[in-house]
Design a protein around this motif. Structure first.
Motif, PDB file in Angstrom:
ATOM      1  N   TYR A 191       3.902   7.984   3.807  1.00  0.00           N
ATOM      2  CA  TYR A 191       2.966   7.320   3.885  1.00  0.00           C
ATOM      3  C   TYR A 191       2.678   6.297   4.596  1.00  0.00           C
ATOM      4  O   TYR A 191       1.654   5.690   5.502  1.00  0.00           O
ATOM      5  CB  TYR A 191       2.536   6.596   2.496  1.00  0.00           C
ATOM      6  CG  TYR A 191       1.641   8.287   1.903  1.00  0.00           C
ATOM      7  CD1 TYR A 191       2.692   8.678   0.978  1.00  0.00           C
ATOM      8  CD2 TYR A 191       1.018   8.413   1.795  1.00  0.00           C
ATOM      9  CE1 TYR A 191       2.082  10.068   0.542  1.00  0.00           C
ATOM     10  CE2 TYR A 191       0.301   9.986   0.874  1.00  0.00           C
ATOM     11  CZ  TYR A 191       0.813  10.487   0.564  1.00  0.00           C
ATOM     12  OH  TYR A 191       0.654  11.599  -0.283  1.00  0.00           O
ATOM     13  N   ARG A 206       4.676   3.483  -3.699  1.00  0.00           N
ATOM     14  CA  ARG A 206       4.048   4.444  -5.120  1.00  0.00           C
ATOM     15  C   ARG A 206       4.721   5.581  -4.318  1.00  0.00           C
ATOM     16  O   ARG A 206       4.778   6.371  -5.196  1.00  0.00           O
ATOM     17  CB  ARG A 206       2.678   4.217  -5.330  1.00  0.00           C
ATOM     18  CG  ARG A 206       1.895   3.135  -5.909  1.00  0.00           C
ATOM     19  CD  ARG A 206       0.311   3.169  -5.694  1.00  0.00           C
ATOM     20  NE  ARG A 206      -0.213   2.066  -5.603  1.00  0.00           N
ATOM     21  CZ  ARG A 206      -0.416   1.464  -6.871  1.00  0.00           C
ATOM     22  NH1 ARG A 206      -0.287   1.673  -7.953  1.00  0.00           N
ATOM     23  NH2 ARG A 206      -0.164   0.346  -6.742  1.00  0.00           N
ATOM     24  N   VAL A 207       4.673   5.587  -3.249  1.00  0.00           N
ATOM     25  CA  VAL A 207       4.918   7.131  -2.686  1.00  0.00           C
ATOM     26  C   VAL A 207       5.820   7.205  -2.237  1.00  0.00           C
ATOM     27  O   VAL A 207       6.842   5.814  -1.162  1.00  0.00           O
ATOM     28  CB  VAL A 207       3.511   7.603  -2.156  1.00  0.00           C
ATOM     29  CG1 VAL A 207       2.304   7.843  -3.021  1.00  0.00           C
ATOM     30  CG2 VAL A 207       2.840   6.468  -0.752  1.00  0.00           C
ATOM     31  N   LEU A 226      -4.782   4.519  -0.730  1.00  0.00           N
ATOM     32  CA  LEU A 226      -4.159   4.906  -1.203  1.00  0.00           C
ATOM     33  C   LEU A 226      -2.947   3.752  -2.169  1.00  0.00           C
ATOM     34  O   LEU A 226      -2.292   3.951  -2.549  1.00  0.00           O
ATOM     35  CB  LEU A 226      -3.062   4.650   0.192  1.00  0.00           C
ATOM     36  CG  LEU A 226      -2.293   5.104   0.700  1.00  0.00           C
ATOM     37  CD1 LEU A 226      -2.339   6.026   0.632  1.00  0.00           C
ATOM     38  CD2 LEU A 226      -1.890   4.686   2.583  1.00  0.00           C
ATOM     39  N   LEU A 227      -3.713   2.332  -2.479  1.00  0.00           N
ATOM     40  CA  LEU A 227      -3.915   1.092  -2.772  1.00  0.00           C
ATOM     41  C   LEU A 227      -3.739   2.164  -4.311  1.00  0.00           C
ATOM     42  O   LEU A 227      -2.725   1.520  -5.451  1.00  0.00           O
ATOM     43  CB  LEU A 227      -3.905   0.410  -2.970  1.00  0.00           C
ATOM     44  CG  LEU A 227      -3.850  -1.263  -1.910  1.00  0.00           C
ATOM     45  CD1 LEU A 227      -5.037  -2.134  -1.732  1.00  0.00           C
ATOM     46  CD2 LEU A 227      -2.011  -1.449  -2.299  1.00  0.00           C
ATOM     47  N   PHE A 247      -9.746   4.048   2.817  1.00  0.00           N
ATOM     48  CA  PHE A 247      -9.015   5.275   3.437  1.00  0.00           C
ATOM     49  C   PHE A 247      -7.552   3.948   2.451  1.00  0.00           C
ATOM     50  O   PHE A 247      -6.606   4.645   2.209  1.00  0.00           O
ATOM     51  CB  PHE A 247      -7.680   5.831   4.507  1.00  0.00           C
ATOM     52  CG  PHE A 247      -6.859   6.106   4.327  1.00  0.00           C
ATOM     53  CD1 PHE A 247      -5.655   5.431   5.652  1.00  0.00           C
ATOM     54  CD2 PHE A 247      -6.356   7.358   3.685  1.00  0.00           C
ATOM     55  CE1 PHE A 247      -4.534   5.431   5.724  1.00  0.00           C
ATOM     56  CE2 PHE A 247      -5.236   7.250   4.526  1.00  0.00           C
ATOM     57  CZ  PHE A 247      -4.495   7.319   5.584  1.00  0.00           C
ATOM     58  N   PHE A 248      -7.447   2.928   3.215  1.00  0.00           N
ATOM     59  CA  PHE A 248      -6.483   2.156   2.419  1.00  0.00           C
ATOM     60  C   PHE A 248      -6.543   1.675   1.149  1.00  0.00           C
ATOM     61  O   PHE A 248      -5.849   1.655   0.498  1.00  0.00           O
ATOM     62  CB  PHE A 248      -6.113   0.367   3.654  1.00  0.00           C
ATOM     63  CG  PHE A 248      -5.454   0.044   3.622  1.00  0.00           C
ATOM     64  CD1 PHE A 248      -5.236  -1.336   2.880  1.00  0.00           C
ATOM     65  CD2 PHE A 248      -4.166   0.325   4.750  1.00  0.00           C
ATOM     66  CE1 PHE A 248      -3.691  -2.204   2.779  1.00  0.00           C
ATOM     67  CE2 PHE A 248      -3.284  -0.258   4.617  1.00  0.00           C
ATOM     68  CZ  PHE A 248      -3.113  -1.214   3.734  1.00  0.00           C
ATOM     69  N   ALA A 255       0.665  -1.854  -0.204  1.00  0.00           N
ATOM     70  CA  ALA A 255       0.052  -0.488  -0.068  1.00  0.00           C
ATOM     71  C   ALA A 255       1.028   1.302   0.263  1.00  0.00           C
ATOM     72  O   ALA A 255       0.300   2.089  -0.682  1.00  0.00           O
ATOM     73  CB  ALA A 255      -0.808  -0.085   1.122  1.00  0.00           C
ATOM     74  N   PRO A 281      -2.588   7.580  -4.535  1.00  0.00           N
ATOM     75  CA  PRO A 281      -2.463   7.398  -3.182  1.00  0.00           C
ATOM     76  C   PRO A 281      -1.515   8.897  -3.618  1.00  0.00           C
ATOM     77  O   PRO A 281      -2.025   9.673  -2.262  1.00  0.00           O
ATOM     78  CB  PRO A 281      -0.918   6.826  -3.503  1.00  0.00           C
ATOM     79  CG  PRO A 281      -0.235   6.360  -5.008  1.00  0.00           C
ATOM     80  CD  PRO A 281      -1.787   5.972  -5.284  1.00  0.00           C
ATOM     81  N   MET A 282      -1.946   9.369  -4.802  1.00  0.00           N
ATOM     82  CA  MET A 282      -1.759  10.763  -4.811  1.00  0.00           C
ATOM     83  C   MET A 282      -2.898  11.778  -4.455  1.00  0.00           C
ATOM     84  O   MET A 282      -2.975  13.081  -4.575  1.00  0.00           O
ATOM     85  CB  MET A 282      -1.682  11.534  -5.894  1.00  0.00           C
ATOM     86  CG  MET A 282      -1.940  11.362  -7.588  1.00  0.00           C
ATOM     87  SD  MET A 282      -2.596   9.716  -7.739  1.00  0.00           S
ATOM     88  CE  MET A 282      -0.400   9.457  -7.924  1.00  0.00           C
TER      89      MET A 282
END
Lengths: 324, 287
Positions: A113, A108-109, B273-274, B269-270, A104, B277-278
């Motif tokens: 996070y 990507r980030v 995020l997957l 939320f999770f 998660a 994410p931005m």
């Protein structure tokens, strides 16, 4: 005899002699504190791997420990599993959580996070622990977990000497494993990622893979530690993975020194024995502790080991031969 | 009876306050790159200001809000002072300071005011009915004040000289300081603005929600969720996502269960995020 071998021999001697010294010299209460140092120390060392060595700020790490503890309590009590398979299963559950967290956040980030998700995970674990009363027993916790038996010998909470010879060697083993890991190629990759992730990436290090590895190993250890906690205490309450507990682990890393092997040990000892000496403060201890956290973060970010290393460096500079 | 419109309306009310709190968090994060973990406690102090001003001293909600604004500004200055030494350091020290400040504030409030939940009671309790929905004057005030503040903050950042200066400090702090915009001063202003908005949010919500030392924690999580879904570093995103999350929260509470609302929100939320994410308006580059 090189320094490392000497340190581990000292460690083995401590593991052999501290339990009887504490139990027969200081009493069952201090023995319990010693055992908790062992448990929390393993947890702190596992977080140090993720945070101190790889630079991933997973401040909600104690949530994995909480999940491991609740899981172990539940399967040992309701499903009747034995202790040793439970330990392994709790570790594997930790790895599963690590994989979810990692995918998660890490793919990507930026790591910020992971910090957010980790912190939120701690909150979620707390909430679920209080709310899912059928499984976790709510705020009263999961009680009456059966104790493990070895060769017919039941290790309940009062068998502190026996637990001492399980928990302390486990702690030493965790430290040893992490030490060896950091001396390997993977360990160097972790440090490279911590220092400058983009540079590590462009040097050909698969940063995602190594970040996942360190997260998984750290969470495996945390899960197993949770299982040990559940078996020793025979009860798991939401307080085991509370915010204060999570903050305590982070402070232990900070005080001891991030990214060192001895750091978690020193930090955990300080942080576990501090409330004992500050008993007179009573309930105000938490306020004092929180202020201490701020002070430590501002004035001592590299911790005690950082202080020792810079002191040694200054000493060796002073001893250097002067230019003629 | 169809409870959907009522649920949506309640969600909108909730969302107004979530927006304020999340905007406060987003301002500090986007300008200072600091995740202030004590943000929930700033909200909590706002609720206590409302409680004291309403029940003990003034019996006037508007004065309570103004007082909350002032207290928030002071809190912002204090927080900036505490975060200043660790702004240059990496995030771990900042997180510890935030975490530590959060528990310090909780314990201090528990020490001074006790740990039991306080109620403030109803003011402006006239209920108006519009078809299937019922709303109290109190909630109308909450929505209006929150909207007003949100719009004011947007205009501030868009038009006002100081707001533009703060945006400049984010974009390129060196160039900004060459133009006479000190990043240290901007930090102080950012904290003051963020905290003030949040305490006012607390004073708005306190009367209908709860006033106790630990109310800050779930609020912090919600603020973080809103900011991430809106896009970290984007204040408009936080504002819009605030209303969205308020509505979603209300829907979950009504149709599924109250106790599971936080875990479910976190699940949403999770997933977010997957998949994205931005966030909706994210400015932080991904990966």
């Amino acid at each position: 005899m090189n320094k490392r071998l000497r340190n581990y021999l000292i460690g083995i001697a401590l593991v052999l002699f501290l339990p009887p010294i504490f139990l027969f010299g200081a009493g069952t209460y201090w023995m319990h504190v010693l055992l908790m140092v062992g448990i929390m120390g393993s947890l702190t060392a596992s977080l140090n791997l993720i945070l101190g060595f790889t630079g991933q700020l997973n401040i909600g790490h104690i949530a994995i420990y909480g999940i491991g503890a609740y899981f172990s309590g539940f399967v040992m009590k309701t499903l009747g599993w034995g202790f040793w398979p439970t330990m392994l299963a709790a570790g594997i559950l930790g790895v599963v959580c690590a994989v979810c967290l990692g995918y998660a956040t890490l793919r990507r980030v930026r790591g910020v996070y992971l910090c957010i998700v980790g912190f939120s995970l701690l909150f979620i674990v707390q909430t679920v622990a209080n709310v899912w009363t059928s499984v976790t027993g709510g705020s009263n916790g999961l009680n009456l977990i059966p104790s493990p038996t070895i060769f017919g010998f039941t290790l309940d909470s009062s068998q502190q000497l026996a637990w001492g010879y399980i928990i302390l060697p486990f702690f030493l083993l965790v430290v040893f494993v992490i030490d060896n890991l950091m001396r390997s190629r993977a360990g160097r990759a972790f440090i490279a990622i911590r220092e400058d992730e983009d540079l590590a990436d462009s040097s050909g290090i698969n940063t995602f893979a190594y970040k996942m590895i360190s997260l998984c190993i750290g969470c495996f250890i945390a899960g197993v530690t949770g299982a040990i906690y559940a078996a020793y205490m025979t009860s798991v309450t939401p307080a085991a993975a509370s915010f204060i507990a999570g903050l305590t682990v982070c402070v232990a890393i900070c005080i001891g020194g991030r990214g060192t092997i001895m750091g978690p040990i020193i930090g955990t000892v300080v942080v576990m024995f501090l409330p004992e000496f500050l008993r007179p403060l009573g309930y105000h201890y938490y306020l004092f502790f929180a202020i201490l956290v701020i002070v430590v973060a501002v004035f001592m970010p590299s911790g005690i080991m950082g202080f020792i290393t810079s002191w040694q460096r200054r000493r060796s500079l002073a001893k250097a031969p002067k230019e003629t | 009876m169809n409870i959907l419109p009522q649920t949506l309306l309640d969600g909108f009310v909730l969302g107004s306050v979530y927006t304020l709190v999340a905007m406060g968090f987003a301002i500090v994060f986007s300008i200072m790159k600091i995740a202030n973990l004590a943000h929930g406690e700033i909200y909590m102090i706002g609720t206590y200001v409302a409680w004291m001003a309403l029940l003990k001293v003034f019996h006037n909600w508007w004065i309570a809000m103004l007082l909350a604004l002032v207290v928030g500004a002071i809190l912002g200055i204090v927080a900036e002072r505490l975060f200043r030494p660790v702004m240059k350091e990496d995030m771990f020290a900042q997180l510890l300071v935030g975490f530590g400040l959060s528990i310090t504030l909780q314990e201090m409030m528990a020490l001074f005011f006790g740990t039991h939940t306080k109620g403030i009671g109803n003011m402006y309790a006239t209920v108006r009915e519009l078809g299937p929905i019922r709303i109290t004057d109190q909630r109308i005030i909450i929505v209006c004040v929150a909207l007003l503040i949100a719009v004011a903050v947007f205009l501030f950042f868009k038009q006002h000289k100081l707001g533009k200066a703060m945006r400049a400090a984010v974009g390129d702090s060196f160039a900004a300081s060459c133009c006479g915009i000190g990043s240290k001063r901007m930090a102080i202003y950012a904290f003051i603005l963020g905290a003030a908005i949040t305490t006012v949010g607390g004073s708005l919500m306190g009367p209908i929600y709860a006033v106790h030392p630990w109310i800050g924690r779930p609020i912090l999580i919600i603020a973080i969720i809103v900011c991430v879904i809106g896009g970290m570093g984007s204040i408009e995103g936080a504002a819009l996502a605030g209303y969205l999350i308020g509505i979603v929260d209300s829907l979950i509470k009504t149709y599924i269960s109250t106790t599971w609302s936080y875990p479910m929100l976190y699940f949403v939320f999770f997933i977010f995020l997957l998949l994205r994410p931005m966030g909706l308006f994210g400015k932080e580059r991904a990966g």
